[in-house]
Write a protein that holds these residues in place. Sequence first.
Motif, mmCIF file in Angstrom:
data_model
loop_
_atom_site.group_PDB
_atom_site.id
_atom_site.type_symbol
_atom_site.label_atom_id
_atom_site.label_comp_id
_atom_site.label_asym_id
_atom_site.label_seq_id
_atom_site.Cartn_x
_atom_site.Cartn_y
_atom_site.Cartn_z
ATOM 1 N N ARG A 545 0.763 -1.316 -0.162
ATOM 2 C CA ARG A 545 -0.266 0.112 0.153
ATOM 3 C C ARG A 545 0.705 1.362 -0.103
ATOM 4 O O ARG A 545 0.673 2.061 -0.795
ATOM 5 N N TYR A 546 1.948 1.242 0.744
ATOM 6 C CA TYR A 546 2.845 2.455 1.051
ATOM 7 C C TYR A 546 3.607 2.681 -0.456
ATOM 8 O O TYR A 546 3.938 3.779 -0.676
ATOM 9 N N ALA A 547 3.695 1.525 -1.065
ATOM 10 C CA ALA A 547 4.433 1.898 -2.177
ATOM 11 C C ALA A 547 3.756 2.992 -3.564
ATOM 12 O O ALA A 547 4.461 3.503 -4.094
ATOM 13 N N THR A 548 2.445 2.998 -3.337
ATOM 14 C CA THR A 548 1.732 3.686 -4.273
ATOM 15 C C THR A 548 2.186 5.271 -3.757
ATOM 16 O O THR A 548 2.094 5.957 -4.420
ATOM 17 N N LEU A 549 2.110 5.292 -2.551
ATOM 18 C CA LEU A 549 2.129 6.585 -1.819
ATOM 19 C C LEU A 549 3.791 7.188 -2.217
ATOM 20 O O LEU A 549 3.917 8.407 -2.539
ATOM 21 N N LEU A 550 4.749 6.330 -2.162
ATOM 22 C CA LEU A 550 5.976 6.663 -2.514
ATOM 23 C C LEU A 550 6.049 7.080 -4.039
ATOM 24 O O LEU A 550 6.694 8.171 -4.229
ATOM 25 N N LEU A 551 5.222 6.524 -4.793
ATOM 26 C CA LEU A 551 5.303 6.664 -6.276
ATOM 27 C C LEU A 551 4.652 7.987 -6.379
ATOM 28 O O LEU A 551 5.236 8.729 -7.059
ATOM 29 N N ASN A 552 3.491 8.289 -5.800
ATOM 30 C CA ASN A 552 2.950 9.598 -6.075
ATOM 31 C C ASN A 552 3.834 10.694 -5.598
ATOM 32 O O ASN A 552 3.791 11.703 -6.232
ATOM 33 N N ALA A 553 4.442 10.297 -4.499
ATOM 34 C CA ALA A 553 5.332 11.636 -3.950
ATOM 35 C C ALA A 553 6.456 11.775 -5.014
ATOM 36 O O ALA A 553 6.671 13.118 -4.996
ATOM 37 N N SER A 554 7.073 11.004 -5.665
ATOM 38 C CA SER A 554 8.026 10.988 -6.491
ATOM 39 C C SER A 554 7.413 11.834 -7.863
ATOM 40 O O SER A 554 8.502 12.303 -8.551
ATOM 41 N N ASN A 555 6.175 11.881 -8.122
ATOM 42 C CA ASN A 555 5.677 12.660 -9.403
ATOM 43 C C ASN A 555 5.218 13.947 -8.738
ATOM 44 O O ASN A 555 4.559 14.612 -9.724
ATOM 45 N N TRP A 556 5.038 14.156 -7.553
ATOM 46 C CA TRP A 556 4.530 15.427 -6.970
ATOM 47 C C TRP A 556 5.378 16.515 -7.371
ATOM 48 O O TRP A 556 6.670 16.721 -6.984
ATOM 49 N N ASP A 557 4.891 17.801 -8.015
ATOM 50 C CA ASP A 557 5.761 18.815 -8.397
ATOM 51 C C ASP A 557 5.262 20.055 -7.636
ATOM 52 O O ASP A 557 3.753 20.437 -7.811
ATOM 53 N N MET A 558 6.081 20.711 -6.967
ATOM 54 C CA MET A 558 6.016 21.560 -5.892
ATOM 55 C C MET A 558 5.300 22.969 -6.420
ATOM 56 O O MET A 558 4.732 23.931 -6.182
ATOM 57 N N LYS A 559 5.591 22.839 -8.051
ATOM 58 C CA LYS A 559 5.570 24.296 -8.635
ATOM 59 C C LYS A 559 4.054 23.975 -9.080
ATOM 60 O O LYS A 559 3.529 25.043 -9.685
ATOM 61 N N LYS A 560 3.368 23.071 -9.125
ATOM 62 C CA LYS A 560 2.123 22.826 -9.799
ATOM 63 C C LYS A 560 1.022 23.151 -8.368
ATOM 64 O O LYS A 560 1.481 22.752 -7.279
ATOM 65 N N THR A 561 -0.102 23.272 -8.724
ATOM 66 C CA THR A 561 -1.157 23.563 -7.746
ATOM 67 C C THR A 561 -1.478 21.968 -7.363
ATOM 68 O O THR A 561 -1.177 20.933 -7.895
ATOM 69 N N TRP A 562 -2.152 21.957 -6.172
ATOM 70 C CA TRP A 562 -2.714 20.737 -5.891
ATOM 71 C C TRP A 562 -3.636 19.880 -6.760
ATOM 72 O O TRP A 562 -3.484 18.657 -7.262
ATOM 73 N N LYS A 563 -4.471 20.674 -7.374
ATOM 74 C CA LYS A 563 -5.337 20.027 -8.246
ATOM 75 C C LYS A 563 -4.809 19.606 -9.731
ATOM 76 O O LYS A 563 -4.683 18.658 -10.057
ATOM 77 N N GLU A 564 -3.498 20.282 -10.152
ATOM 78 C CA GLU A 564 -2.650 19.967 -11.160
ATOM 79 C C GLU A 564 -2.071 18.521 -11.061
ATOM 80 O O GLU A 564 -1.803 17.864 -11.846
ATOM 81 N N ASN A 565 -1.332 18.652 -9.678
ATOM 82 C CA ASN A 565 -0.538 17.424 -9.006
ATOM 83 C C ASN A 565 -1.505 16.126 -9.128
ATOM 84 O O ASN A 565 -1.344 14.946 -9.500
ATOM 85 N N VAL A 566 -2.948 16.271 -8.461
ATOM 86 C CA VAL A 566 -3.975 15.282 -8.359
ATOM 87 C C VAL A 566 -4.152 14.655 -9.692
ATOM 88 O O VAL A 566 -4.411 13.527 -9.802
ATOM 89 N N PHE A 567 -4.882 15.719 -10.686
ATOM 90 C CA PHE A 567 -5.034 14.876 -12.067
ATOM 91 C C PHE A 567 -3.919 14.951 -13.067
ATOM 92 O O PHE A 567 -4.222 14.723 -14.042
ATOM 93 N N SER A 568 -2.774 14.924 -12.596
ATOM 94 C CA SER A 568 -1.553 14.670 -13.704
ATOM 95 C C SER A 568 -1.503 13.378 -14.002
ATOM 96 O O SER A 568 -0.841 13.103 -14.926
ATOM 97 N N GLN A 610 9.839 4.183 7.574
ATOM 98 C CA GLN A 610 11.049 3.466 7.932
ATOM 99 C C GLN A 610 10.962 2.007 7.588
ATOM 100 O O GLN A 610 11.924 1.288 6.709
ATOM 101 N N TRP A 611 9.805 1.264 7.561
ATOM 102 C CA TRP A 611 9.877 -0.274 7.343
ATOM 103 C C TRP A 611 9.462 -0.437 6.032
ATOM 104 O O TRP A 611 9.335 -1.431 5.412
ATOM 105 N N CYS A 612 8.630 0.384 5.240
ATOM 106 C CA CYS A 612 8.037 0.247 3.992
ATOM 107 C C CYS A 612 8.473 1.055 2.916
ATOM 108 O O CYS A 612 8.158 0.876 2.010
ATOM 109 N N SER A 613 9.367 1.683 3.078
ATOM 110 C CA SER A 613 10.295 2.563 1.953
ATOM 111 C C SER A 613 11.283 1.402 1.285
ATOM 112 O O SER A 613 11.587 0.246 2.061
ATOM 113 N N PRO A 614 11.565 1.783 -0.140
ATOM 114 C CA PRO A 614 12.208 0.474 -0.890
ATOM 115 C C PRO A 614 13.395 0.140 -0.131
ATOM 116 O O PRO A 614 13.923 -1.082 -0.008
ATOM 117 N N GLU A 615 14.317 0.975 0.560
ATOM 118 C CA GLU A 615 15.566 0.274 1.055
ATOM 119 C C GLU A 615 15.488 -0.670 2.446
ATOM 120 O O GLU A 615 15.991 -1.708 2.807
#
Length: 651
Positions: A545-568, A610-615
């Motif tokens: 489950r956490y792997a998806t949150l990690l992937l989403n975080a890697s694609n999150w762009d702080m230069k974009k709005t919340w809505k732009e990120n969510v629907f990207s 700590q327990w669910c990150s890739p490393e």
Amino acid sequence: MKKQRSIIMAGMLDVVLISSHLLYPLIFFASASVDPDNTYFSAAADIVIRHENQKCPKRRFSTFDLSNVSCDNGSIVAVATDFLAKFCPDLLEILARNDDRDRLIKIGRTVNSSLRYCEEVSSRETEGVSPPRSNGTEGEEIGNEVEADGALRRLVKECQMLAKILTKPTKVPTTRFGRTEIDMPIVNVGCMRFQQSWNRGGGVPVKSADQLAKDCQSNVVDILKHAINCGVTHIETAQMYGCSELQIGLALKQLFDEGFCRRDDLIIQTKGAVGSGTTKTSYKSSILEQLHGLGLEYVDLFAVHGLNTQDTYDLLFEQGEGNNLIEALQELRAEGRVKNVGFSTHGPAHVIKKAIETDSFDYVNLHYHFMGGGYTSAGDGDHTFEGNQENVRLARERDMGLFIISPFDKGGRLYAPSHLLRHLTLPQMEPLEYGCMWLWHHHDHAGFGRVHTIGVGAARPSDLDQAVIAAISSETQESKQSFGVVLKRIEERKRQILGEKWTKNWHLGLPNYSQCVFGGFQIGNIVWLFNCVQVYGVLDFAKERYATLLLNASNWDMKKTWKENVFSSPAFAWMPGTCYDENHDYSEELKDVPEENKLRVLEAMKFVHQWCSPENHRSNFEEKKQEDIDVPLEWQQAYDMRPNVAWPERS
């Protein structure tokens, strides 16, 4: 005997590559040493010892990694064969006649897991390390061998029931599906695990019958025949499930032509999603194309697939009269092409509640399970309810049909439970049966919200077995009493591990992605995963489950709005939110959290990261010394009931 068992059980899940002629040997047990107090345990241990002592090549396998699930299971099959020869020869004869390797693998893995955990615990107790004990039916502590014997005794009972079902099928119970008035089986067959392709990404999409592998289509037919024989007549698919509708349409035509069943015998549900470019006309046309692909004049149930966001809600209800997409469904219902209208959701609790309150839907497909308020909505909620609890109550108050999505996967990977979760439910029942019973008897233990039916995503016919067996016995006094014992045990563990206050109030004030404008953090969901690992030991589930949150975080762009990120990303609305960021100050996000909870919330988020990150991902059975494995035994996977890789994952 015990010394010999100790030698072999540390490697109990080793897979021995043996020749195929050992698939169905009839082994006699003239020399078996059986403890009269632990008959099943002793006999099973003797069986495993016999096969482990064979001088054959060995290889390790990890059931967490799907690519390795298809490894040779020769010794597992041999153990299951010998076990059935002694305790359930009727089932062995049926499986041998049908060359049914899948069910033998599942039985063998259950036997191995029961013995392996028992031996691991026994060896640790000699070193002064004791895991938590399960309680017996009368509250007394029980020994490891007694617990393992109880698990095997239960397995024998299930095998005996399965032999009867495969010989003369017994129908699962049915119930009124809310205001649809459909007589709904309490188990349904979900059709997103058997299709040949998802038709996504690279590769040639499967669009016609001549592209289908014969074995794959035969498997679809076999699944539907087994389901229908057991009274599981609700077949649920979706446009987004690749070539699932195509294959179901072909399978149904075959079943109708053969006279195996009639259209009126079945409850067919499909689903269709909407997007920013969808119009009322295009949506209606798309649904009619789905019916054509299924080869049907009508469907009994049609759901808006993925009513996950406020934007989707607006497309359905806020475009003005004549343009609202819900009108397409209302027109199709008036024309008799869609008998009942519902929605399926992975959304936050408040969006689901808003959709229910429109009174436009006859039923709802949502996530709700014993581990928490419901997958992506876990952690949502007010002072009374957490996650989808409020929505379950509200849907039932409005007499909507209530369909629970993915209780065995998103509800905790119950087909591949941790040792601890299995330890908590045994010897009364396996985790998967407990997950079923918790839902079917929800109105009894929660005081509200009768759940009507649960989805079983079947990749093969045997995937239906445990749920069907559980359903058939669900109303017996024995099953109800067993469920009550396990429920009490688990509730007590929650209080012991998490504390009374945290158990009731952990979710208060926690935001998920829809409230976290800055980074889309799925805070409530992350804290829920912490609770799941602490109480049930389901580390592999939390990692997944956490792997998806990690992937989403890697694609999150702080230069974009919340809505732009969510629907990207189209996938974000289905598996939303981002992971914990160790460099972020969460003061603003946690402003509504009770002061006494704030520190623990932060600690919980750090723990999960700590327990669910890739490393920190580790195979459960890496080649290393036992003392060097930092994943606690209780958190490791007990078994995996997937005997091979499902078709859509093969391409």
